[in-house]
Scaffold this active site. Structure first.
Site, PDB file in Angstrom:
ATOM      1  N   ARG A 189       5.967   5.550 -14.776  1.00 20.61           N
ATOM      2  CA  ARG A 189       6.388   4.645 -15.858  1.00 20.61           C
ATOM      3  C   ARG A 189       6.541   5.391 -17.188  1.00 20.61           C
ATOM      4  O   ARG A 189       6.208   4.875 -18.253  1.00 20.61           O
ATOM      5  CB  ARG A 189       5.377   3.493 -16.039  1.00 20.61           C
ATOM      6  CG  ARG A 189       5.288   2.531 -14.880  1.00 20.61           C
ATOM      7  CD  ARG A 189       6.612   1.801 -14.652  1.00 20.61           C
ATOM      8  NE  ARG A 189       6.453   0.698 -13.734  1.00 20.61           N
ATOM      9  CZ  ARG A 189       6.513   0.808 -12.418  1.00 20.61           C
ATOM     10  NH1 ARG A 189       6.753   1.964 -11.846  1.00 20.61           N
ATOM     11  NH2 ARG A 189       6.363  -0.259 -11.657  1.00 20.61           N
ATOM     12  N   SER A 225       5.368  -6.222 -14.932  1.00 22.05           N
ATOM     13  CA  SER A 225       3.995  -5.761 -15.159  1.00 22.05           C
ATOM     14  C   SER A 225       3.767  -5.576 -16.652  1.00 22.05           C
ATOM     15  O   SER A 225       4.549  -4.901 -17.314  1.00 22.05           O
ATOM     16  CB  SER A 225       3.755  -4.421 -14.472  1.00 22.05           C
ATOM     17  OG  SER A 225       3.932  -4.558 -13.091  1.00 22.05           O
ATOM     18  N   GLU A 285       2.599  -1.754 -20.751  1.00 23.83           N
ATOM     19  CA  GLU A 285       3.786  -1.076 -20.243  1.00 23.83           C
ATOM     20  C   GLU A 285       5.019  -1.329 -21.129  1.00 23.83           C
ATOM     21  O   GLU A 285       5.733  -0.401 -21.468  1.00 23.83           O
ATOM     22  CB  GLU A 285       4.058  -1.517 -18.805  1.00 23.83           C
ATOM     23  CG  GLU A 285       5.051  -0.623 -18.135  1.00 23.83           C
ATOM     24  CD  GLU A 285       5.572  -1.216 -16.848  1.00 23.83           C
ATOM     25  OE1 GLU A 285       5.495  -0.528 -15.863  1.00 23.83           O
ATOM     26  OE2 GLU A 285       6.067  -2.350 -16.850  1.00 23.83           O
TER      27      GLU A 285
HETATM   28  N1  EPU Z   1      -3.926  -7.487  -6.788  1.00 29.50           N
HETATM   29  C1  EPU Z   1      -4.885  -8.466  -6.856  1.00 29.50           C
HETATM   30  N2  EPU Z   1      -4.689  -9.509  -7.697  1.00 29.50           N
HETATM   31  C2  EPU Z   1      -3.589  -9.628  -8.468  1.00 29.50           C
HETATM   32  C3  EPU Z   1      -2.597  -8.619  -8.405  1.00 29.50           C
HETATM   33  C4  EPU Z   1      -2.790  -7.554  -7.538  1.00 29.50           C
HETATM   34  O1  EPU Z   1      -5.920  -8.389  -6.183  1.00 29.50           O
HETATM   35  O2  EPU Z   1      -3.481 -10.606  -9.209  1.00 29.50           O
HETATM   36  C5  EPU Z   1      -4.098  -6.378  -5.840  1.00 29.50           C
HETATM   37  C6  EPU Z   1      -3.137  -6.526  -4.651  1.00 29.50           C
HETATM   38  O3  EPU Z   1      -3.693  -7.315  -3.634  1.00 29.50           O
HETATM   39  C7  EPU Z   1      -2.952  -5.092  -4.211  1.00 29.50           C
HETATM   40  C8  EPU Z   1      -3.012  -4.322  -5.528  1.00 29.50           C
HETATM   41  O4  EPU Z   1      -3.707  -5.156  -6.454  1.00 29.50           O
HETATM   42  O5  EPU Z   1      -4.011  -4.663  -3.398  1.00 29.50           O
HETATM   43  C9  EPU Z   1      -1.656  -3.915  -6.048  1.00 29.50           C
HETATM   44  O6  EPU Z   1      -0.867  -5.080  -6.254  1.00 29.50           O
HETATM   45  P1  EPU Z   1       0.731  -5.115  -6.028  1.00 29.50           P
HETATM   46  O7  EPU Z   1       1.073  -4.517  -4.730  1.00 29.50           O
HETATM   47  O8  EPU Z   1       1.207  -6.479  -6.327  1.00 29.50           O
HETATM   48  O9  EPU Z   1       1.304  -4.077  -7.104  1.00 29.50           O
HETATM   49  P2  EPU Z   1       0.845  -3.682  -8.562  1.00 29.50           P
HETATM   50  O10 EPU Z   1       0.160  -2.369  -8.521  1.00 29.50           O
HETATM   51  O11 EPU Z   1       0.118  -4.806  -9.193  1.00 29.50           O
HETATM   52  C10 EPU Z   1       3.014  -2.280  -9.008  1.00 29.50           C
HETATM   53  C11 EPU Z   1       4.078  -2.181 -10.063  1.00 29.50           C
HETATM   54  C12 EPU Z   1       5.078  -3.320  -9.904  1.00 29.50           C
HETATM   55  C13 EPU Z   1       5.690  -3.219  -8.530  1.00 29.50           C
HETATM   56  C14 EPU Z   1       4.567  -3.312  -7.491  1.00 29.50           C
HETATM   57  C15 EPU Z   1       5.070  -3.121  -6.078  1.00 29.50           C
HETATM   58  C16 EPU Z   1       3.071  -1.126 -12.008  1.00 29.50           C
HETATM   59  C17 EPU Z   1       2.579  -1.301 -13.406  1.00 29.50           C
HETATM   60  N3  EPU Z   1       3.494  -2.228 -11.393  1.00 29.50           N
HETATM   61  O12 EPU Z   1       2.287  -3.487  -9.258  1.00 29.50           O
HETATM   62  O13 EPU Z   1       6.090  -3.116 -10.855  1.00 29.50           O
HETATM   63  O14 EPU Z   1       6.624  -4.252  -8.301  1.00 29.50           O
HETATM   64  O15 EPU Z   1       3.600  -2.250  -7.731  1.00 29.50           O
HETATM   65  O16 EPU Z   1       5.431  -1.789  -5.894  1.00 29.50           O
HETATM   66  O17 EPU Z   1       3.073  -0.007 -11.508  1.00 29.50           O
HETATM   67  C18 EPU Z   1       6.819  -3.669 -13.053  1.00 29.50           C
HETATM   68  O18 EPU Z   1       6.651  -2.482 -13.333  1.00 29.50           O
HETATM   69  O19 EPU Z   1       7.245  -4.500 -13.894  1.00 29.50           O
HETATM   70  C19 EPU Z   1       6.474  -4.135 -11.713  1.00 29.50           C
HETATM   71  C20 EPU Z   1       6.515  -5.411 -11.377  1.00 29.50           C
END
Ligand code: EPU
Length: 339
Positions: free
Chosen positions: A164, A239, A335
């Site tokens: 990012r 995010s 972000e």
């Molecule tokens: N989780 C929770 N509770 C929540 C959210 C997440 O327990 O409310 C847990 C999920 O169960 C999972 C982990 O956290 O084990 C990661 O969650 P998720 O796969 O939804 O992805 P993220 O790390 O929260 C990142 C990116 C997203 C992207 C997703 C999928 C960043 C800042 N965000 O989110 O990007 O879509 O992975 O690859 O790196 C964005 O940048 O705007 C964005 C949406």
């Protein structure tokens, strides 16, 4: 060039914050950038180069010139050994561009389906999702260099991409205006389905037949629609925080205390944590301050429930950071950029 004054910026920022631009120009041809710089209302320190407005938060009225980068156009520039170079102008809508390449049988961008924003904004924060970052597909970025008044092409290494992050958010901020991006796509499909439940959803879609890029795109869209709020329906900037990276020792201590905490080892010993999980564990899903709320399905996303002000958003973000710091000793970094 049509210079508008006192323009409502609500339609131009996906969080839907209320603000006006003193001056506003929509640029549909990058070649006109030198003319923009010659406008009486142009002041380099007070110009906002705007893509889809999906990664910015407006603190209030913008006192200078807002330039909406709206140039369109997609063309193949080279093809050899299974690699196809495709150049897209900055104003192309990201998801439309992804769909277009997938429909042409070109592979690589399918995991990045449905990300809001424009092609020109994609390199700035090195957009990423479902195991792919756009830096993996970018060959070069065409820019207008405000220091020299010339167009330049920066290759992938010069863009200094990181999680990012890029040159355009760091030293190059305020210097380079991105006008077009060239992607190196592939004639051959190679599924990248290691992230989360992507493989399971893909299997459901394909029902036994081998997947193609269009299937992956469909699976990604299905997962995103189930979890992430649609900015057309409820204002948001995706995010709101980066996933924090901590040193191995802290990650180890946290893992001992919270065995179910998601952890992504980075190879250099550091560990990336899931900010959404940390926020969720603080019990903050659904928490509101004025018109701003923590999304109830993905705690990493803050949403506009209708009448959020910049102050509501800032107060909610502070509260989230404070609680995560107190409970886990981890600092969250926003972000999107405040303007
Ligand atoms: N989780 C929770 N509770 C929540 C959210 C997440 O327990 O409310 C847990 C999920 O169960 C999972 C982990 O956290 O084990 C990661 O969650 P998720 O796969 O939804 O992805 P993220 O790390 O929260 C990142 C990116 C997203 C992207 C997703 C999928 C960043 C800042 N965000 O989110 O990007 O879509 O992975 O690859 O790196 C964005 O940048 O705007 C964005 C949406």
């Amino acid at each position: 060039m049509n210079i508008l004054e006192n323009v409502d910026l609500r339609p131009f920022n996906t969080f839907g914050l209320n603000a006006r631009a003193r001056f506003f120009v929509e640029l549909d041809d990058a070649a006109a950038l030198p003319d923009v710089c010659a406008l009486p209302c142009f002041n380099r320190a007070k110009v906002l180069w705007l893509g889809g407005g999906s990664n910015i938060l407006l603190r209030g009225d913008y006192p200078g010139l807002v330039v909406k980068m709206a140039a369109k156009g997609i063309r193949e520039t080279a093809r050899s050994d299974g690699t196809v170079l495709v150049e897209a102008q900055a104003g192309e809508i990201w998801h439309d561009f992804v769909r277009h390449t997938v429909a042409l049988g070109l592979n690589g961008l399918e995991n990045l389906s449905l990300i809001p924003g424009t092609v020109g904004a994609a390199p700035v924060q090195n957009i990423g999702a479902y195991g792919v970052e756009v830096k993996d597909l970018i060959r070069s970025v065409r820019c207008f260099d405000l220091d020299t008044g010339r167009f330049v092409t920066l290759d992938n290494a010069q863009c200094r991409f990181a999680y990012r992050d890029s040159l355009f958010k760091q030293e190059g901020r305020g210097r380079y205006v991105i006008t077009a991006v060239t992607f190196a796509l592939s004639e051959r499909f190679e599924a990248k389905t290691g992230y989360g439940d992507l493989a399971a959803v893909l299997a459901e879609i394909c029902g036994g037949r081998p997947p193609c890029a269009a299937d992956v795109a469909q699976a990604v869209c299905r997962i995103r629609r189930a979890k992430l709020p649609d900015p057309q329906v409820q204002g948001n900037v995706g995010s709101f925080f980066k996933n924090p990276v901590v040193v191995a020792e802290r990650a180890g201590r946290l893992a001992a205390a919270f065995p179910d905490m998601p952890r992504y080892p980075q190879g250099d010993g550091s560990v990336k944590l899931a900010a959404g999980w940390l926020i969720d564990r603080c019990g903050l899903k659904g928490r509101t301050v004025g018109g701003a709320a923590v999304h109830d399905k993905q705690a990493l996303v803050l949403v506009n429930t209708g009448r959020a002000t910049a102050a509501d958003v800032a107060a909610l973000a502070d509260e989230v950071c404070g609680q995560v710091r107190e409970r886990f000793g981890v600092e969250l970094e926003a972000e999107p950029g405040w303007v």
